[in-house]
Scaffold this motif. Structure first.
Motif, PDB file in Angstrom:
ATOM      1  N   ASN A 315       0.803  -1.229   0.000  1.00 31.57           N
ATOM      2  CA  ASN A 315       0.000   0.000   0.000  1.00 31.57           C
ATOM      3  C   ASN A 315       0.833   1.274   0.000  1.00 31.57           C
ATOM      4  N   PHE A 321      -1.061   3.937   5.171  1.00 29.73           N
ATOM      5  CA  PHE A 321      -2.110   2.979   5.529  1.00 29.73           C
ATOM      6  C   PHE A 321      -1.581   1.874   6.447  1.00 29.73           C
ATOM      7  N   THR A 324      -5.362   0.391   8.828  1.00 31.28           N
ATOM      8  CA  THR A 324      -6.408   0.492   7.812  1.00 31.28           C
ATOM      9  C   THR A 324      -7.498   1.449   8.282  1.00 31.28           C
ATOM     10  N   LEU A 329      -9.921  -0.190   2.753  1.00 27.22           N
ATOM     11  CA  LEU A 329      -8.945   0.249   1.753  1.00 27.22           C
ATOM     12  C   LEU A 329      -9.000  -0.646   0.526  1.00 27.22           C
TER      13      LEU A 329
END
Length: 417
Positions: A315, A321, A324, A329
């Motif tokens: 990510n 991130f 989360t 996500l």
């Protein structure tokens, strides 16, 4: 009278029982710069500049199937104009590499061809480290106080089971200081990591179960207690002499466990295709960390979490991130890499570029886009260098804590014996 060959044969078991020593030296010098927009003009003007040096040193003694390993780790901040997460310098953007001195690993191991048993403080990397990893990108490594059993006594099958009573975090000996209760030195608990993998001609099928029970008095960490069950398939096949197709698919279901105050369940999905064409590699993929909008005990919902993962691998390298967001996500990404086997006497030289588009699982939020670029060079057997850049561009209003335009740059030298 014994022949020469018989004498040699008789001597082999004796030689195999000799005590062997393998030294461990692993050093890294890194510069990291972070530019991040913030809510205050002062924060906007204070960019983080971190120059850190990390050294791991130790050794392994082995005799026959038994081995004892001990390794110390130290991190020094040569320029500490950054928020390490535990040093109280909160007007700077965070660079989670605090100064530290600790015992990184100390383990006793029994290893034969069908069986490996490891007891003590150890490094654990499972599959692609999406759920359990050592967080090797950070200067201070994540290790576990655990008993791990790996069994390979059946052809093409591996059973890997770990019981861990503690995770030694990247926050080091100052974890929890300056009000950073969410960043402790260690997280005790009763954690089980179980993998069963079977190799086929097309790839490896893995079933897994990760049971996390964080025994802490911090509500934010108690929310990480969970049970995750899933499977993954990963493999590669040659298409022509210089073309290879690789693929990965994974699914998991996660829900609350033990003292987690949130009652929730959420899905994880990952899919990736790669195409190697001579010196080029093209990659495209999708990853979902789902959200439960009806999670009891969490206003606004609760999403799939992976607290023991090597999160920097996933990510985007801007690390937006690591937790989360409550709305989940979705990460759509594509990348290209080029490898040059030799650069004079050095090599390989690898250049890569990746684009990410981040959105929510629910509420149709486009969080932002990110561009990542990296150049690595293997200088010789022991020495390697890296430069790396990440640029996260937020879309619209801030959608979660830390959602801000962010640019990061790294320059790094590694030495390993």
């Amino acid at each position: 009278m014994l022949s020469a060959s018989a004498l040699a044969s008789a001597a082999t078991p004796v030689l195999a029982q000799e005590v062997m020593f393998k030294p461990i030296i692993d050093a890294r010098l890194r510069y990291e710069m972070v530019e991040q927009d913030g809510p205050l003009p002062l924060q906007e003007s204070r960019d983080a500049d971190a120059v850190t040096m990390r050294m791991r040193a130790g050794g392994e003694l082995s005799k026959g199937p038994f081995a004892f390993l001990a390794e110390a780790e130290g991190t020094l901040a040569l320029d500490e104009d950054y928020n390490s997460g535990v040093n109280g310098k909160t007007l700077y953007p965070i660079v989670p590499d605090p100064e530290n001195v600790e015992v990184n690993r100390v383990q006793l191991q029994y290893r034969t061809k069908p069986l490996i048993v490891t007891l003590g403080r150890q490094r654990i990397n499972l599959d692609d480290q999406r759920f359990v990893g050592s967080v090797a990108w950070r200067q201070n490594e994540q290790t576990f106080d655990a008993l791990r059993i790996e069994y390979m006594g059946v052809k093409d099958l591996k059973v890997d089971v770990t019981y861990a009573i503690s995770a030694r975090t990247i926050w080091g000996i100052d974890g929890g200081k300056f009000g950073s209760v969410n960043r402790p030195t260690q997280i005790d608990g009763d954690n089980v990591f179980a993998n069963v993998a079977y190799k086929t001609k097309l790839g490896t099928v893995t079933g897994f179960a990760y049971l996390v029970d964080e025994d802490v008095a911090v509500p934010a960490l108690l929310r990480n207690s969970s049970q995750t069950y899933g499977a993954r398939f990963a493999g590669a096949v040659p298409l022509t002499g210089k073309v290879k197709l690789s693929y990965l698919a994974s699914y998991a279901r996660q829900s609350d466990r033990a003292k987690n105050p949130v009652d929730y369940s959420a899905d994880y999905v990952a899919a990736e295709l790669g195409l190697d064409v001579a010196a080029f590699k093209l990659t495209a993929g999708y990853e979902l960390l789902g959200s439960d909008r009806d999670a009891a005990g969490a206003a606004g919902g609760f999403a799939f979490q992976t607290p023991f993962a090597t999160l920097h691998k996933f990510n985007g390298w801007a690390d937006k991130f690591l937790t989360t967001p409550a709305t989940g996500l979705q990460d759509y990404y594509a990348g290209v890499a080029y490898s040059l086997p030799k650069v004079g006497k050095a090599g390989p030289l690898v250049a890569s570029f990746t684009f990410h588009r981040f959105s929510s699982d629910r509420q149709s939020i486009h969080y932002g886009d990110e561009y990542d670029a990296q150049l690595t060079l293997k200088i010789d057997t022991h020495l390697s260098a890296l430069v790396k850049y990440a640029d996260y561009d937020r879309q619209g209003i801030a959608s979660f804590a830390g959602d801000a335009d962010t640019r990061k740059f790294w320059a790094q030298i590694d030495y390993a014996l």
